[in-house]
Motif scaffolding. Structure first.
Motif, PDB file in Angstrom:
ATOM      1  N   GLU A 279       0.931   5.527  -4.529  1.00 45.29           N
ATOM      2  CA  GLU A 279       1.430   4.330  -3.852  1.00 45.29           C
ATOM      3  C   GLU A 279       2.590   3.708  -4.633  1.00 45.29           C
ATOM      4  O   GLU A 279       3.626   3.347  -4.067  1.00 45.29           O
ATOM      5  CB  GLU A 279       0.291   3.319  -3.705  1.00 45.29           C
ATOM      6  CG  GLU A 279       0.642   2.077  -2.925  1.00 45.29           C
ATOM      7  CD  GLU A 279       0.635   2.296  -1.419  1.00 45.29           C
ATOM      8  OE1 GLU A 279       1.355   1.558  -0.728  1.00 45.29           O
ATOM      9  OE2 GLU A 279      -0.078   3.202  -0.951  1.00 45.29           O
ATOM     10  N   THR A 337       6.135  -1.159   1.088  1.00 43.83           N
ATOM     11  CA  THR A 337       5.958   0.285   1.234  1.00 43.83           C
ATOM     12  C   THR A 337       4.473   0.621   1.281  1.00 43.83           C
ATOM     13  O   THR A 337       3.664  -0.001   0.575  1.00 43.83           O
ATOM     14  CB  THR A 337       6.622   1.039   0.073  1.00 43.83           C
ATOM     15  OG1 THR A 337       6.010   0.651  -1.159  1.00 43.83           O
ATOM     16  CG2 THR A 337       8.111   0.727   0.012  1.00 43.83           C
ATOM     17  N   LYS A 338       4.123   1.601   2.082  1.00 42.50           N
ATOM     18  CA  LYS A 338       2.734   2.036   2.216  1.00 42.50           C
ATOM     19  C   LYS A 338       2.689   3.565   2.219  1.00 42.50           C
ATOM     20  O   LYS A 338       3.325   4.206   3.065  1.00 42.50           O
ATOM     21  CB  LYS A 338       2.100   1.507   3.506  1.00 42.50           C
ATOM     22  CG  LYS A 338       2.136  -0.011   3.660  1.00 42.50           C
ATOM     23  CD  LYS A 338       1.283  -0.712   2.624  1.00 42.50           C
ATOM     24  CE  LYS A 338       1.365  -2.227   2.779  1.00 42.50           C
ATOM     25  NZ  LYS A 338       0.582  -2.917   1.708  1.00 42.50           N
ATOM     26  N   TRP A 339       1.980   4.147   1.271  1.00 42.16           N
ATOM     27  CA  TRP A 339       1.801   5.603   1.242  1.00 42.16           C
ATOM     28  C   TRP A 339       0.603   5.952   2.117  1.00 42.16           C
ATOM     29  O   TRP A 339      -0.535   6.057   1.680  1.00 42.16           O
ATOM     30  CB  TRP A 339       1.604   6.087  -0.186  1.00 42.16           C
ATOM     31  CG  TRP A 339       1.440   7.571  -0.292  1.00 42.16           C
ATOM     32  CD1 TRP A 339       0.297   8.258  -0.564  1.00 42.16           C
ATOM     33  CD2 TRP A 339       2.460   8.564  -0.114  1.00 42.16           C
ATOM     34  NE1 TRP A 339       0.527   9.613  -0.556  1.00 42.16           N
ATOM     35  CE2 TRP A 339       1.851   9.828  -0.288  1.00 42.16           C
ATOM     36  CE3 TRP A 339       3.825   8.516   0.180  1.00 42.16           C
ATOM     37  CZ2 TRP A 339       2.566  11.017  -0.194  1.00 42.16           C
ATOM     38  CZ3 TRP A 339       4.536   9.695   0.280  1.00 42.16           C
ATOM     39  CH2 TRP A 339       3.904  10.932   0.096  1.00 42.16           C
ATOM     40  N   LYS A 340       0.877   6.083   3.421  1.00 42.02           N
ATOM     41  CA  LYS A 340      -0.180   6.309   4.393  1.00 42.02           C
ATOM     42  C   LYS A 340       0.406   7.047   5.589  1.00 42.02           C
ATOM     43  O   LYS A 340       1.581   6.870   5.930  1.00 42.02           O
ATOM     44  CB  LYS A 340      -0.764   4.958   4.843  1.00 42.02           C
ATOM     45  CG  LYS A 340      -1.915   5.046   5.821  1.00 42.02           C
ATOM     46  CD  LYS A 340      -2.411   3.654   6.205  1.00 42.02           C
ATOM     47  CE  LYS A 340      -3.521   3.729   7.229  1.00 42.02           C
ATOM     48  NZ  LYS A 340      -3.991   2.379   7.637  1.00 42.02           N
ATOM     49  N   ARG A 341      -0.381   7.862   6.231  1.00 38.16           N
ATOM     50  CA  ARG A 341       0.083   8.633   7.389  1.00 38.16           C
ATOM     51  C   ARG A 341      -0.090   7.820   8.670  1.00 38.16           C
ATOM     52  O   ARG A 341      -1.185   7.332   8.961  1.00 38.16           O
ATOM     53  CB  ARG A 341      -0.699   9.939   7.497  1.00 38.16           C
ATOM     54  CG  ARG A 341      -0.440  10.914   6.358  1.00 38.16           C
ATOM     55  CD  ARG A 341      -1.172  12.210   6.598  1.00 38.16           C
ATOM     56  NE  ARG A 341      -0.763  13.249   5.681  1.00 38.16           N
ATOM     57  CZ  ARG A 341      -1.045  14.545   5.835  1.00 38.16           C
ATOM     58  NH1 ARG A 341      -1.749  14.932   6.889  1.00 38.16           N
ATOM     59  NH2 ARG A 341      -0.644  15.430   4.970  1.00 38.16           N
ATOM     60  N   LEU A 342       0.986   7.707   9.435  1.00 38.02           N
ATOM     61  CA  LEU A 342       0.930   7.057  10.743  1.00 38.02           C
ATOM     62  C   LEU A 342       1.055   8.101  11.847  1.00 38.02           C
ATOM     63  O   LEU A 342       1.633   9.167  11.645  1.00 38.02           O
ATOM     64  CB  LEU A 342       2.057   6.026  10.884  1.00 38.02           C
ATOM     65  CG  LEU A 342       2.014   4.777  10.002  1.00 38.02           C
ATOM     66  CD1 LEU A 342       3.051   3.773  10.478  1.00 38.02           C
ATOM     67  CD2 LEU A 342       0.641   4.146   9.975  1.00 38.02           C
ATOM     68  N   ASP A 357      -2.350  -5.636   6.519  1.00 32.81           N
ATOM     69  CA  ASP A 357      -0.944  -5.543   6.117  1.00 32.81           C
ATOM     70  C   ASP A 357      -0.086  -6.492   6.944  1.00 32.81           C
ATOM     71  O   ASP A 357       0.880  -7.079   6.424  1.00 32.81           O
ATOM     72  CB  ASP A 357      -0.445  -4.104   6.286  1.00 32.81           C
ATOM     73  CG  ASP A 357      -1.103  -3.153   5.298  1.00 32.81           C
ATOM     74  OD1 ASP A 357      -1.588  -3.634   4.256  1.00 32.81           O
ATOM     75  OD2 ASP A 357      -1.132  -1.929   5.564  1.00 32.81           O
ATOM     76  N   TYR A 379       6.766   3.571   5.819  1.00 36.44           N
ATOM     77  CA  TYR A 379       5.773   4.631   5.665  1.00 36.44           C
ATOM     78  C   TYR A 379       6.504   5.970   5.534  1.00 36.44           C
ATOM     79  O   TYR A 379       7.637   6.113   6.005  1.00 36.44           O
ATOM     80  CB  TYR A 379       4.840   4.690   6.876  1.00 36.44           C
ATOM     81  CG  TYR A 379       3.936   3.489   7.031  1.00 36.44           C
ATOM     82  CD1 TYR A 379       2.619   3.521   6.574  1.00 36.44           C
ATOM     83  CD2 TYR A 379       4.398   2.315   7.634  1.00 36.44           C
ATOM     84  CE1 TYR A 379       1.776   2.421   6.722  1.00 36.44           C
ATOM     85  CE2 TYR A 379       3.564   1.208   7.769  1.00 36.44           C
ATOM     86  CZ  TYR A 379       2.261   1.265   7.314  1.00 36.44           C
ATOM     87  OH  TYR A 379       1.446   0.173   7.451  1.00 36.44           O
ATOM     88  N   PRO A 404      10.041   4.836   9.316  1.00 33.57           N
ATOM     89  CA  PRO A 404       9.702   5.999   8.487  1.00 33.57           C
ATOM     90  C   PRO A 404      10.754   6.212   7.399  1.00 33.57           C
ATOM     91  O   PRO A 404      11.949   5.948   7.609  1.00 33.57           O
ATOM     92  CB  PRO A 404       9.706   7.159   9.490  1.00 33.57           C
ATOM     93  CG  PRO A 404      10.608   6.711  10.597  1.00 33.57           C
ATOM     94  CD  PRO A 404      10.608   5.216  10.621  1.00 33.57           C
TER      95      PRO A 404
END
Length: 439
Positions: A279, A337-342, A357, A379, A404
């Protein structure tokens, strides 16, 4: 002690049972399994989580990436969970190296990604390889020596005689001279740190080319002692113009000595252990990329801390710290920023977005933007999330974008739809003129 390298990625599951290993599940020796359990308990005390124990037979890794070396010799390489097809190992290694280099602002003498392509080895070997390259370049330009004052007793005269000490000599030692003289030696804080890092590389590297170069350089540093106080020597590292050719090797030296890690595993076992919270690494990578894309008169602040959620008993409480704050003229933008899959097609599950969030960004907007302007959630770009989502309206004057970030192209996708002052093409001169403000 035999050594094996096990390559997995974030959130992989580890077990001691015999299984078909993959990037998402792997078999590890029981000694490594037990050591990881103990290491995880020490992490948990500090608020972090390295692994989660499942049914006493499985360990589930968290979102850390990097390299862990256990006392039994097992080297665990943890890669980002980003690529969904193709050669995930090579591509993930290349991505991780690029992110580390950009996020920590490490120097690179090569142009482009040629070095990343040619040296396809685990992360720790790549770091040692880059350190050795920089050190080899330094040695060719010349190791810095300094004069050091030596005071000693000798049977011959050399340099200057210390008259006061000599007059105090007893009669039986009148033939022994107290002298002081200068000796030209390489014993400097910078060289001691380089020797310490080089010794660590010599004992840790498994790559033949790294081993060969490390031992060649080792023979050139025989006169230099290892550092007895790394922290103090780092503070004494000189940055004057006579030491300018040392600057390119310093970040790699700090990286080897675990003094510039977002997270380093320390303790009784001093193996090669370099861990990065994914993250935080993603956040720094995005910040480093935007820094080069902003105009020279824009300011980017990381972790701004000037606003609070509320006041209590005459004082402020609950500080608000957005990941990024951009200011250009009188305008401001808050980015997180978010280290996550959308998944842009999964409208029923709100694309994978977190309501928490949105609450957080709403508070940022009210305080930092005074309730008027644009907010951005960033993301990683993937096949299921290639373009910006339609904007989310908090009210008539505050809007949230979900964009993105292309890790390969190093660009914020669809930023043109926003009012962000980001240039698609920025000159090297403009990039150099930019300075980051904040912590």
């Amino acid at each position: 002690m035999s050594q094996a390298t096990i390559t997995v990625r974030e959130y992989a599951r580890l077990t001691t049972e015999t299984i078909d290993s993959s990037l998402d599940r792997a078999q590890v020796p029981s000694t490594a399994f037990d050591w990881l359990c103990k290491l995880s308990s020490s992490f948990s005390k500090s608020g972090a989580a390295l692994v989660h124990v499942e049914d006493r037979r499985w360990l589930c890794l968290d979102n850390f990436v990097g390299v862990l070396e256990t006392p039994c010799g097992t080297r665990l390489e943890i890669l980002p969970k980003h690529f969904e097809s193709g050669d995930c190992v090579s591509e993930s290694r290349r991505l991780l190296r690029r992110m580390i280099q950009a996020a920590l602002d490490l120097p690179s003498r090569e142009v482009g990604d040629a070095d990343l392509e040619l040296f396809d080895a685990p992360l720790s070997e790549w770091i040692m390889h880059r350190f050795l390259q920089a050190l080899d370049h330094l040695v060719k330009r010349g190791v810095r020596f300094d004069y050091q004052r030596i005071e000693e007793e000798q049977r011959f005269l050399r340099g200057q005689m210390d008259i006061v000490k000599q007059m105090r000599q007893p009669p039986g030692r009148a033939h022994i001279f107290n002298i002081r003289h200068d000796v030209f030696l390489p014993d400097r804080p910078e060289n001691r740190l380089l020797k310490s890092a080089l010794e660590q590389v010599c004992t840790s590297t498994k790559e033949p080319e790294n081993w060969r170069l490390a031992n060649e350089l080792r023979s050139l540093f025989l006169e230099v002692q290892v550092s007895s106080n790394i922290t103090q020597d780092l503070r004494q590292w000189s940055n004057n113009r006579l030491m300018s050719h040392y600057q390119s090797v310093k970040p790699w030296c700090e990286l080897i000595l675990k003094k510039q890690m977002p997270l380093a595993v320390a303790g009784e076992w001093q193996g090669v252990s370099l861990l990065f919270p994914m993250e935080k690494l993603f956040e720094r990578y995005v910040a480093a990329t935007l820094r080069r894309a902003l105009p020279y008169d824009a300011k980017l602040t990381t972790h701004a801390a000037s606003e609070y959620l509320c006041t209590h008993n005459g004082g402020q409480i609950f500080r608000l710290e957005p990941d990024l704050l951009i200011q250009h003229g009188q305008e401001r933008w808050v980015l997180d920023t978010k280290w996550k899959r959308l998944d842009a097609a999964d409208r029923d599950n709100k694309y994978g977005l977190s309501q928490g969030d949105f609450y957080q960004l709403f508070a940022y907007g009210k305080k930092y933007l005074k309730g008027k302007g644009e907010l951005v959630l960033i993301y990683p770009r993937r096949m299921a999330f290639k373009k910006a989502l339609e904007p989310f309206e908090f009210d008539g004057e505050m809007r949230l974008w979900v964009l993105p970030f292309d890790l390969e192209a190093k660009s914020l996708v669809d930023h043109e739809a926003t009012t962000l002052p980001i240039s698609s093409h920025i000159t090297e001169e403009e990039s150099v003129n930019y300075r980051e403000v904040g912590t």
